[in-house]
Design a protein around this motif. Sequence first.
Motif, PDB file in Angstrom:
ATOM      1  N   LEU A  11       0.826  -1.205   0.000  1.00  0.00           N
ATOM      2  CA  LEU A  11       0.000   0.000   0.000  1.00  0.00           C
ATOM      3  C   LEU A  11       0.864   1.260   0.000  1.00  0.00           C
ATOM      4  CD1 LEU A  11      -2.830   1.249   0.211  1.00  0.00           C
ATOM      5  CD2 LEU A  11      -2.588   1.139   2.679  1.00  0.00           C
ATOM      6  N   LEU A  12       1.905   1.278   0.815  1.00  0.00           N
ATOM      7  CA  LEU A  12       2.804   2.427   0.839  1.00  0.00           C
ATOM      8  C   LEU A  12       3.462   2.641  -0.526  1.00  0.00           C
ATOM      9  CD1 LEU A  12       4.681   2.164   4.259  1.00  0.00           C
ATOM     10  CD2 LEU A  12       2.873   3.740   3.618  1.00  0.00           C
ATOM     11  N   ASN A  13       3.887   1.547  -1.144  1.00  0.00           N
ATOM     12  CA  ASN A  13       4.499   1.659  -2.468  1.00  0.00           C
ATOM     13  C   ASN A  13       3.550   2.275  -3.486  1.00  0.00           C
ATOM     14  OD1 ASN A  13       7.327   0.347  -2.996  1.00  0.00           O
ATOM     15  ND2 ASN A  13       6.378  -0.960  -1.444  1.00  0.00           N
ATOM     16  N   LEU A  14       2.305   1.815  -3.477  1.00  0.00           N
ATOM     17  CA  LEU A  14       1.333   2.336  -4.438  1.00  0.00           C
ATOM     18  C   LEU A  14       0.988   3.791  -4.157  1.00  0.00           C
ATOM     19  CD1 LEU A  14      -1.027  -0.756  -4.759  1.00  0.00           C
ATOM     20  CD2 LEU A  14       0.585   0.117  -6.457  1.00  0.00           C
ATOM     21  N   ASN A  15       0.859   4.130  -2.868  1.00  0.00           N
ATOM     22  CA  ASN A  15       0.626   5.528  -2.516  1.00  0.00           C
ATOM     23  C   ASN A  15       1.773   6.401  -3.001  1.00  0.00           C
ATOM     24  OD1 ASN A  15      -1.680   6.424  -0.492  1.00  0.00           O
ATOM     25  ND2 ASN A  15      -1.246   4.279  -0.098  1.00  0.00           N
ATOM     26  N   LEU A  16       2.967   5.936  -2.729  1.00  0.00           N
ATOM     27  CA  LEU A  16       4.154   6.673  -3.127  1.00  0.00           C
ATOM     28  C   LEU A  16       4.191   6.867  -4.635  1.00  0.00           C
ATOM     29  CD1 LEU A  16       6.804   7.929  -2.178  1.00  0.00           C
ATOM     30  CD2 LEU A  16       7.844   5.691  -2.359  1.00  0.00           C
TER      31      LEU A  16
END
Length: 443
Positions: A371-376
């Motif tokens: 999720l953090l990767n996609l948000n980033l």
Amino acid sequence: MALLDGTGSFLHPHRQQSRTILTRKTRTITRILVARLNPTEDRRDSQRRQLIINSSSSRHGRIGKKLLAIPPAFSALGGLEGPESVLQAVGVLTVIILVHEAGHFLAARLQNIHVSQFSIGFGPKLATFQRKEVEYSVRAIPLGGYVGFPDDNPDSEFSPEDPDLLKNRPILDRVLVMSAGVFANIVFAYTLLFTQTLTVGLLQQKILPGVVVPEVYASSAAARAGVRPADVILALDGQEVRSDERSVMQIVDVIKQRPGKKIQMLLQRRGEAVTVDIFPDRSKDGYGRIGVQLSPNIQTFRVKARDLADATVQASREFWKLGSKVVEGLAQVVVNFAQTADKVSGPVAIVAVGAEVARSDVAGLFQFAALLNLNLAVVNILPLPALDGGYLALIALEALRGGKKLPDKIEQGIMSSGILLILALGIVLMVRDTLNLGFVQGL
């Protein structure tokens, strides 16, 4: 938002009131990470909990100067208890930053473009070493990073006309370098989900009838009526509680409208049916309240892939679901900024949520990291100054102008102002999120 170039933003539309608990260990990571990405659900969830508890630099000098600033926030911050879980969360963030910066770095090096710095973290150097023309460093604050280029460094050993300086490369070469960080995060997100399906399995959930009562406050209307923690509310005044995501709000709405009036509540307690009569107290705003926390009655389980083909299908489905939620959440922020601005959070919020995820289920860090990767990736591709998308926008403008770049002073002004704004935002968010931490509020 997350931390990407220029400090990307990390999208997590779910800031609840600071008095609420971030998440209970009985909740699934999917609910923690996915449900909170839906801004509509976020506002409803925030209202729900509150009501229920009360019953009511230069053009190419640096890429990815990352500071952790996240557009929609993670819910209310319960705290940072547990050094191990906090370290795990910080470790996840550091790896994600490393992947992003490695994307920029490798895209440049594979094209023989000069790179002068590769840094993980900000502040004082903890460790550094020089290899050929690149200085590699690890810094004290592991909440960002950057890749440095010698393009406009007056002390650089390279001639300003060197064809291997980033600024002198063709447009396509520069586009590959600027977009490589986002691409790396997207690939890494999918890889994490794919790995999870093959190893521990993806967390899935099934909503069962009723609503769970995780906690009952002493001397509250619920406590006086005999409601106990772990009870499941099945019906109110003979009307069954629905078995979907709206079940909690159904109960909240009934309680709010019935201050001082009897409500017959059918409970399930250790497999047996129990009926209690409850009289909601009247809150200061005139609504009914019973003094409990409520949570959907969710059964969680893991689904492990049978083979590589099944892993591909499961990972793709989860990847699409998370990605859609991130984009949807960002769209809500853009379209309805006035009501969603308070959902922007910083690195403290990310670490707090990551620590809670780690405490609940370490395996859930797979989805948390995805999720953090996609948000980033999503936030950093936005055409805003100091983000990857901002650099790409300038390159696109250059292409539209027939290869003619904007004057250096204008580009520097745009990027410098963007960096200053993001740094200021990051500081404000870190201070605010720190003050919202449970243990800080308890001081």
